[in-house]
Each structure stands twice: as C-alpha cells, then as structure tokens.
Design an enzyme around this catalytic site. Structure first.
Site, mmCIF file in Angstrom:
data_model
loop_
_atom_site.group_PDB
_atom_site.id
_atom_site.type_symbol
_atom_site.label_atom_id
_atom_site.label_comp_id
_atom_site.label_asym_id
_atom_site.label_seq_id
_atom_site.Cartn_x
_atom_site.Cartn_y
_atom_site.Cartn_z
ATOM 1 N N ASP A 1 -8.672 10.579 10.413
ATOM 2 C CA ASP A 1 -8.496 10.331 8.985
ATOM 3 C C ASP A 1 -9.270 9.096 8.529
ATOM 4 O OD1 ASP A 1 -7.624 10.923 6.475
ATOM 5 O OD2 ASP A 1 -5.580 10.192 6.740
ATOM 6 N N GLY B 1 0.834 -1.194 0.000
ATOM 7 C CA GLY B 1 0.000 0.000 0.000
ATOM 8 C C GLY B 1 0.864 1.237 0.000
ATOM 9 N N LYS C 1 4.658 0.128 8.174
ATOM 10 C CA LYS C 1 4.423 1.403 7.509
ATOM 11 C C LYS C 1 5.618 2.305 7.754
ATOM 12 C CE LYS C 1 0.606 4.154 6.598
ATOM 13 N NZ LYS C 1 -0.810 3.979 6.588
ATOM 14 N N GLY D 1 0.192 5.440 0.754
ATOM 15 C CA GLY D 1 -0.802 6.463 1.031
ATOM 16 C C GLY D 1 -0.138 7.757 1.407
ATOM 17 N N GLY D 2 -0.953 8.668 1.897
ATOM 18 C CA GLY D 2 -0.450 9.981 2.244
ATOM 19 C C GLY D 2 0.685 9.928 3.239
ATOM 20 N N PHE D 3 0.688 8.926 4.080
ATOM 21 C CA PHE D 3 1.694 8.896 5.132
ATOM 22 C C PHE D 3 2.948 8.133 4.755
ATOM 23 C CE2 PHE D 3 -2.096 9.709 7.795
ATOM 24 C CZ PHE D 3 -1.688 10.928 8.276
ATOM 25 N N GLY D 4 2.874 7.350 3.724
ATOM 26 C CA GLY D 4 4.071 6.620 3.331
ATOM 27 C C GLY D 4 3.743 5.243 2.774
ATOM 28 N N VAL E 1 3.614 1.068 2.630
ATOM 29 C CA VAL E 1 3.353 -0.026 3.564
ATOM 30 C C VAL E 1 3.896 -1.318 2.964
ATOM 31 C CG1 VAL E 1 1.613 -1.198 4.943
ATOM 32 C CG2 VAL E 1 1.215 1.140 4.195
#
Ligand SMILES: *[C@@H]1O[C@H](CO)[C@@H](O)[C@H](O)[C@H]1NC(C)=O
Ligand SMILES: *[C@@H]1O[C@H](CO)[C@@H](O)[C@H](O)[C@H]1NC(C)=O
Ligand SMILES: *[C@@H]1O[C@H](CO)[C@@H](O)[C@H](O)[C@H]1NC(C)=O
Ligand SMILES: *[C@@H]1O[C@H](CO)[C@@H](O)[C@H](O)[C@H]1NC(C)=O
Ligand SMILES: *[C@@H]1O[C@H](CO)[C@@H](O)[C@H](O)[C@H]1NC(C)=O
Ligand SMILES: *[C@@H]1O[C@H](CO)[C@@H](O)[C@H](O)[C@H]1NC(C)=O
Length: 666
Positions: free
Chosen positions: A468, A351, A372, A353-356, A358
């Site tokens: 979120d 994955g 993550k 996403g906005g945070f980094g 995975v």
C-alpha cells in the site's frame, strides 16, 4: 622434538603448495591447497591473503571479485568435454543470516568479463547480454539470495547457462552417506563447505555435490542434470570464480581448488587449507542464551503484570491469548496507550486513513509515539498477522517508520509506531494552504522511500511486500526524510477470509493491473505503486483525479501523453513554478512511467529504480506504445473505479480510498 615436528609440518606445507609447479606443462589440471603460488588472474576487488586465502569480495556493497586460472583450458574437439573440479568456499555474511549475493564457479571464453555487473549478476552478466547464447558461459551458482527476476529461491545451488535463470536449481542440502538422508546447509553460515562439479561427456550429466568441509563426498549428488555442453563451451575456455555483493553483502572466500580435465579431480588436503580470518560470530553465539534468558524473564514479568492489570480493570480489557506470550516485549498494555493518548482524545488525532484513526501519544518516558487503531473483527489469521507484525518490528531502516509494538482488544488492533513530527507527505502535496515542498526535498524523499522499499524487498531475511505505497503512507521525520509506514498492514485484510472471496487491499490508482486480476501481491506490484507515487510527487496530483478534466483523469495516462507529445515537463507540479532540476524531473517522470508498465516483467526492480535515481545507470528508452502504460484495458478499470457498489469502500476522506475488491464471488 616439537621443533622438528613443526619444521616437518612446514616442509609438508611447502611441498604441497609447490605442487602446481609440477604441472607447469599440463595446464589442464591443477590443485591448489591455498593460493599463495597460484596462477590466477584476479579482477574486481579479489585478492589473495598472505596465508594463501583467496578472497573474492569483502562486505562492501555492490562489488564483484573474480579469480580465473591464468591459462585457457582446451575443451571440445581437441580434448573431451568432460571435466572434474572441487573447491572449498566460505561465505561470511555482513550480519548473521544477512549476506549475498553469491559465488559462481564459471567456465567462460574470457577471463576478463569486463562487462559483468555486481549484485544479482554475480559479476558475470549485464542487463544487455544476460541470456544471450553468444555468452558461452556455464556457471554453477551458490546463491543465498532469492531473486524474483530469475525465479529462484533463497539459499540454493543452481546450474546456469548464459544467464542466471537456472537450468536447474536445488536448495542447499547434502546427502549424508551415514544417515541416508538430506541435511540442509546454510550457505551464509560462515562455515567452509566443499563443492564438487563433475561432467562426463558420454553420460552428458553434470553433477554438483555439496557438503560441509571434512565430510566425505556424498554418494548422491545434489544436482545431476542432463546437459549437452558442446553448444555451450568453445574450444578454449577459462575456468574460475566470480562473486558479487549487493545491498546485502558477504566476504566470499575460496580456500582451495582442484581441477582436472583428464580424470577425477584430486581431493584437497583439508588440513593444509588456509584459515579464515577470525570473526565475531562465536562470541555472539555465547551471548544468545543469556539474552534469551533475559527475554524470558522480561516476558514473564510483563505477562504477570499484564494479567494483573487485566483482572483489575475491565475498562482496559484486552484480548490476550496463549500464543502471544512469546511476543511479550512487543505487547503494549491498553492502559498505557490510553494514558499516553489522554484517553484517545479527538484532539490527539493526527491522521485518519483507510485502516483507522491515528493518535499521538506520549509515554511516561517522554517518548512520543503514534498509535493506530485498526478495527478488525475476524479472529482468523490474527496469529499469523501478529507474528508478522512482531517480526517486522525488527526491521530497521532510516526510511521506514519503526513499529514499536501492538495491543489487541475485542474487534480492534492497536499498532504503535515512532511519532513522525511532520505527518504524512500527502498533506504537503495537496493542502494548498500549507507550504509545499521544493524539488530538492521531493527528490530526496523519493530516493529515501525507494531505499526503504528496496530494503523491504531485498535487504532483509525475508521479502516484505508493502502492498500500500502512496503519499499518505509516507511520513516525514524531523529532518524531512521520507519514511514508509504501514508496511504489511494490508496483509491483515488478506488473512481475512471468512467468505469465499479474496480481498485485495490497496488503493485505487496504485493497484497494478495484474493485481486486480490475480489478487497476488508481489514486489512488482509494489514497484507499480511506487511508480504512481513518483508521478504523484513530481506532478503534485493524485494518481486518479476524479474532479479534473477528463484527459487528466488518470495521471499515468496524462504523463504518458505529455511525454509522447515531447513535453513531459508540462505534467510537472505547477506549484514548483519551474524551479526544479530538469534532468531529475524528467528522470522521475520517465521512471514513473516505466514502473507503470502493464507487464510486470517490464518494470524495473527496486534495486534498478535506486540505480536510476542515483544516476548510476541510464534509463532505457521507453517504448512508444501507449498500451503498455497505465492504460489498463479501460472499460474494466473504469468499471471498477466508478461503481463502488461492487466493492467494499471505506470512508477515507481523501479521494483515493482503500478498497477491497471482491474476487471470485461474482
Ligand atoms: C574491501 O576491499 C576494497 C578493495 O580491496 C577496500 O578498498 C575496502 O576498504 C574493503 N572494504 C572493507 C569493508 O573491508
Ligand atoms: C554488456 O556486455 C557486453 C559484452 O558482453 C557489452 O558489449 C555491452 O556494452 C555491455 N552493456 C552494458 C549496458 O554494460
Ligand atoms: C536430496 O535432495 C535432492 C535435491 O533437492 C533431491 O533430488 C533428492 O531426492 C533428495 N534425497 C533425499 C533422500 O531426500
Ligand atoms: C552423476 O551422478 C549420477 C547419479 O548419482 C551417476 O550415475 C553418474 O555416474 C554421475 N556422473 C559423474 C560424472 O559423476
Ligand atoms: C550435442 O550437441 C551437438 C551440437 O549441437 C550435437 O552434434 C550432438 O549430437 C549433441 N549430442 C547429443 C547426445 O544430443
Ligand atoms: C587428473 O586425473 C588424472 C587421471 O585420473 C590423475 O592422474 C591426476 O592426478 C589428476 N590430477 C589432478 C590435479 O587432479
């Protein structure tokens, strides 16, 4: 000799418990040291134990129990408004520090209160009558749970008139006459405590005084509130107790009660009160030091091995500070994560996403994990954040992705979660090539996520705001249960305050309008995001679809339009081809609208959302007023949606990216 003493003791008990009979003619004063002979009207799940203990509720959820004195008490013109009462109560929580919803001493025109609801309503009110002057209810609440909707605090005592937004409230403390200071008490400690309530008609002061059992009445009351009871109480009133449980529950007990309308209520005879049933609390207390010792040993061992690794290999270099030593068991070594993910191979990416990114990983124990990698340069707030992350590792709920631990490197934070075989929900919703989910699965996922979020908001010792919620943060486990991931992560960016700006983390389309103004995340901003998420799942569309037709740009607006045209089902996901339960689909969409109300106070709490989804409560009518839904004052919102230069925007591949809004700096 011993037998004589024992029978003397027995006679004393008999004598004391027969006292109420002496007052048979005077119904405005009584004293019950135990309730075996008491004239009580019981309701809900309240019951009296053979030893005279009055139990208002047990730990079953969403229940209430009431016990009122059988006979009405005369107040007002016939008699004075003054009264005096004291009682001993105990709240034994379902788990240490996890109990609710509380007990209320109540003066009410009826002993029936048939419409009172459980949970935060304490068995006294319901949605439609709460706050109405026609209730004529005075309640002194002993409430361990913080309820946002009533703007109270946790572990408090409050004076309530006709509703539950307290006239006055104070944290549970008592004034120690000897030490001349306030000492705090935990209402749900399981220990018996005494409460005195005195009202004097002339002074018009209502005094509430709390103390542990066996402590004499403190000379200074906890609350001393000016109040004119003449408008509140009627001439004939009932007095008693009401208690309720919610998602969190306690056994609520009353051990003894004294009431007097014509003078100071007599003191209870503490030694003759019924005993509480034994519970396991004490045993656990003894175990704790051993467990602590074990944890220390483990911490020391891991720290030693950890620092050995640190020196051995630069490749696996980590950032480790002194304050982290207490989180030893939650700390993963970078080396083990490196191994588990085969050196963070691109193939293991599951994955992004906005945070980094995975990664999938396998620990030596064969346990599958998700790792993550969050890039984070600021040191500021890291300590608080890690403390929070570690404490969130204790959250346990079948609709939450479990956080197993963390690791820190320079400029980077690694978070380790349970591995979710089916990945995130958005891939099922939007990837046309894959099989999509049927309605049964979708509805189950919605309910699951709602219950996970309810747990974050209310089921734990502190309120956790997710910040979120969106389809890409909902993961599917092996049984296709929806689980919320990434809770509290947005917080990392909140702590990140190296400039004069305040960052609001979240995702466009899920951000409550007030959040963009105030920057303050609340449970209501979570509810807003959950509303957008519900619509997303029902309609199979993102909250903001920039590619779509202009009228379908903002999902909430479109659903609202379909609804106001009398055809809400038109907005449902076409891929379902009409295969859904019409009532459920309509419920989800209407509830999604309700949660998207621009006024936070008009949004339901997650507990209500759960009740609606469970069909326990009917959905209220949605006001026919388009200004109240989604339609955030358009120019402002669209500005912020369409002009990325003013915002820090990350390179999330999906259209709905995580953004930080610069506030104040402009
Ligand atoms: C709680 O009380 C109710 C009614 O007395 C009873 O049916 C139920 O089994 C009790 N639950 C527990 C957990 O003790
Ligand atoms: C709430 O209680 C009032 C009585 O106080 C009753 O008339 C009304 O029907 C109740 N409403 C609900 C939704 O239970
Ligand atoms: C004790 O607590 C009460 C209620 O919060 C407060 O009014 C009072 O001032 C406190 N007294 C002292 C000595 O701190
Ligand atoms: C209430 O407390 C105040 C302040 O301690 C005291 O002056 C007053 O007499 C008390 N009133 C009653 C009815 O106990
Ligand atoms: C209390 O309320 C009653 C009824 O409204 C009023 O007649 C009375 O004057 C009030 N007393 C005080 C001291 O305000
Ligand atoms: C009520 O007050 C009166 C007058 O002070 C006193 O004689 C009586 O014992 C009290 N009764 C109770 C049950 O507290």
């Amino acid at each position: 000799m011993a037998t004589i003493l024992r029978s003397l003791h027995l006679m004393m008990i008999l004598y004391i418990s027969s006292i109420p009979l002496n007052f048979a003619q005077d119904e405005s004063q009584f004293i019950y040291n135990g309730f075996s002979q008491a004239n009580l009207y019981l309701d809900g799940i309240a019951k009296i134990h053979p030893n005279g203990l009055l139990q208002l509720t047990n730990i079953s959820h969403q229940q209430f129990g009431r016990a009122f004195y059988q006979f009405p008490i005369k107040f007002g013109t016939i008699s004075s408004l003054s009264f005096s009462t004291n009682f001993v109560f105990a709240m034994v929580p379902q788990k240490p520090k996890l109990g609710g919803h509380g007990i209320a001493f109540t003066i009410s025109p009826s002993k029936g209160l048939t419409h009172g609801m459980a949970s935060q309503f304490l068995g006294l009110f319901n949605f439609s009558n709460i706050g109405l002057n026609s209730n004529h209810i005075l309640a002194i609440e002993l409430d361990p749970v913080k309820s946002l909707e009533f703007e109270d605090i946790g572990n408090h005592v409050g004076i309530d008139v006709n509703g539950l937004r307290s006239l006055e409230l104070a944290p549970a403390v008592y004034y120690s006459n000897d030490e001349r200071r306030n000492i705090s008490l935990e209402l749900i400690s399981g220990n018996p405590m005494q409460l005195w309530i005195d009202y004097d008609e002339v002074e018009k002061l209502l005094n509430v005084t709390l103390a542990p059992i066996r402590t004499p009445k403190p000379s200074s009351p906890l609350l001393s509130t000016p109040i004119n009871l003449s408008d509140i109480v009627l001439e004939s009133m009932y007095v008693g107790f009401s208690a309720s449980t919610g998602v969190v529950a306690s056994d609520h007990y009353i051990l003894g009660w004294s009431f007097n309308k014509s003078g100071q209520a007599q003191s209870l005879d503490i030694s003759s009160l019924p005993k509480l049933p034994p519970h396991k609390k004490r045993k656990e207390k003894q175990v704790v030091p051993i467990r602590d010792l074990l944890i220390i040993v483990v911490v020391v061992l891991i720290t030693i091995t950890g620092s050995a690794c640190y020196f051995r290999r630069k490749k696996y270099e980590e950032v480790r500070e002194d304050w982290e030593s207490e989180y030893g068991t939650h700390r993963f070594s970078y080396k083990s994560l490196h191994k588990a993910t085969k050196g963070f191979k691109a193939k293991e990416i599951i994955g992004e996403g906005g945070f980094g990114k995975v990664y999938r990983g396998i620990l030596p124990s064969n346990e599958q994990i998700a790792v993550k990698r969050v890039s984070h340069n600021s040191q500021q707030g890291m300590k608080e954040f890690v403390a929070e992350i570690v404490s969130m590792g204790r959250l346990r709920h079948r609709n939450l992705v479990r956080l197993l631990g963390y690791c820190r490197r320079k400029g980077e934070l690694l978070l380790i979660y349970d591995y979710m075989p089916h990945g995130s929900l958005d891939r099922f919703l939007y990837n046309n090539g894959r099989r999509h989910l049927n309605w049964l699965q979708r509805f189950r996922i919605l309910r699951g996520v709602a219950s996970g979020l309810l747990y974050l908001h209310e089921g734990w010792e502190q309120i956790v705001i997710h910040r979120d919620i969106k389809a890409s943060n909902v993961l599917l486990d092996a049984e296709m249960n929806g689980r919320l991931g990434d809770f509290g992560l947005a917080r990392l960016y909140d702590h990140d305050t190296n400039s004069q700006t305040t960052h609001v983390a979240g995702t466009a389309g899920y951000l409550a309008p007030e959040l963009t103004r105030t920057g303050r995340a609340t449970t209501y901003t979570d509810v807003y995001a959950f509303g957008a998420f519900m619509l997303e799942v029902a309609c199979g569309r993102r909250p903001i679809e920039r590619m779509g037709k202009p009228e379908e740009l903002v999902l909430v607006d479109w659903v609202f339009e379909c609804w106001s045209n009398g055809d809400i089902l038109r907005a449902s996901d076409p891929r379902l081809e009409g295969n859904y339960v019409v009532e459920e689909m309509a419920l989800v969409m209407k509830l999604g609208l309700l949660c998207s109300h621009v006024n936070p106070a008009a949004r339901p709490s997650m507990r209500r959302v759960m009740q609606f989804l469970d069909g326990d409560v009917d959905l209220p009518n949605i006001p026919y007023d388009s200004a109240s839904f989604g339609k955030v004052p358009s120019s402002e919102t669209l500005d912020f949606l369409w002009s990325p230069p003013s915002f820090v925007q990350s390179s999330d591949p999906s259209m709905s990216s995580t953004i930080s809004i610069l506030k104040g700096g402009r």
